[in-house]
Write an enzyme that holds these catalytic residues in place. Sequence first.
Site, PDB file in Angstrom:
ATOM      1  N   ASP A  92       0.872  -1.172   0.000  1.00 10.78           N
ATOM      2  CA  ASP A  92       0.000   0.000   0.000  1.00 10.78           C
ATOM      3  C   ASP A  92       0.910   1.223   0.000  1.00 10.78           C
ATOM      4  O   ASP A  92       1.942   1.240   0.674  1.00 10.78           O
ATOM      5  CB  ASP A  92      -0.881  -0.057   1.260  1.00 10.78           C
ATOM      6  N   ASP A 271      -7.658  -7.239   1.360  1.00  9.64           N
ATOM      7  CA  ASP A 271      -6.793  -7.267   2.542  1.00  9.64           C
ATOM      8  C   ASP A 271      -7.536  -6.583   3.679  1.00  9.64           C
ATOM      9  O   ASP A 271      -8.410  -5.745   3.444  1.00  9.64           O
ATOM     10  CB  ASP A 271      -5.480  -6.513   2.287  1.00  9.64           C
TER      11      ASP A 271
END
Length: 376
Positions: A92, A271
Amino acid sequence: MKFDLLAKDSQTKARAATLTTDHGVIETPIFMPVGTVGTVKGVHQRELKQDINPDIILGNTYHLYLRPQTPILEKAGGLHKFMNWDRNILTDSGGYQVYSLSGRRKIKEEGVKFKSHIDGSYHMFTPENVMEIQRAIGADIIMAFDECTPYPCDYNYAKRSMHMTHRWLKRCMDHLEKTPFKYDYSQAFFPIVQGSTYRDLRRQSAETIANAGAPGNAIGGLSVGEPAEELYAMTEIVTEVLPEDKPRYLMGVGTPINILENIALGVDMFDCVMPTRNARNGMLFTAHGSINIKNKKWEDDFSAIDKMNITWVDTEYSKAYLKHLFSVNELLGKQIATIHNLGFYLWLVREARKHILAGDFAEWKTKMVKQMDNRL
């Protein structure tokens, strides 16, 4: 990166596919355990491989940039070597962490100036240096730098933020063209759809992201407090626009039911910290509902944690034993619960894949959602 679509469910938009990178094949739908700082909290890499067996895990640019810092990761040869993980990693870009630092950051066109949550030092993230940081970390899939808007969010703010995210996307892509891979494998770049919970903005952002022509696409800015109905509505709008021949990643989602509902809307990758964070607090997910293992009712229940024996811990430990470990604050309790929850999440997406391939996903999903919507 290569994406091969193998099957689509006839009654929903659910799909089964394979996504192949230089670190191996990822079978989708997939849940990615969160390994924020180079570790899935409380789980050895050996257990992660043998007992949970994910094709891919997630790391976080913001946290890895601060500790151990990118020069250390470069010296190690990248995050894979640093943490002894030879499978896929996604990072990320730090946009969500910037969002969560609302009192410690200032957002401008150039980028985001923020104060470290560790020592109060000031740092700057720009689209350009976030791409360089992710090159140094060396994840197989790297994300565009974006702004994640809060919920609720004023329409005009959401619109301005979305357009800035799109401008930042161009800067990310321009910089990547000038920045070679650091290690002996390639990286795939995913842009991120934003637009808060406004349908027109979500559609507009999805069109912009689809036109960027990246190897895969992500949906951000959801699971930040909005009702589940809004989460599903926004996802449906976006998946109608994003190309079918590329993977779709819904960031930060969510509960087991959220995951099944979004698989049905055409999402491939997920996720969330929920399975690990909830495990450390004694909340377990099972195929028949959730369990608060700290409750007194489990102290003399010697049955398996999940009667379906989804993970190895379900065959080795009873609810009574796990309740005891939590009552004496034994770290093993948190570890067992974490392995169970991650094992359950991986079992769930793999079962979804099996039913998509078999052609009966819709019926199975309906049954599972009803079963899991219980407090045991």
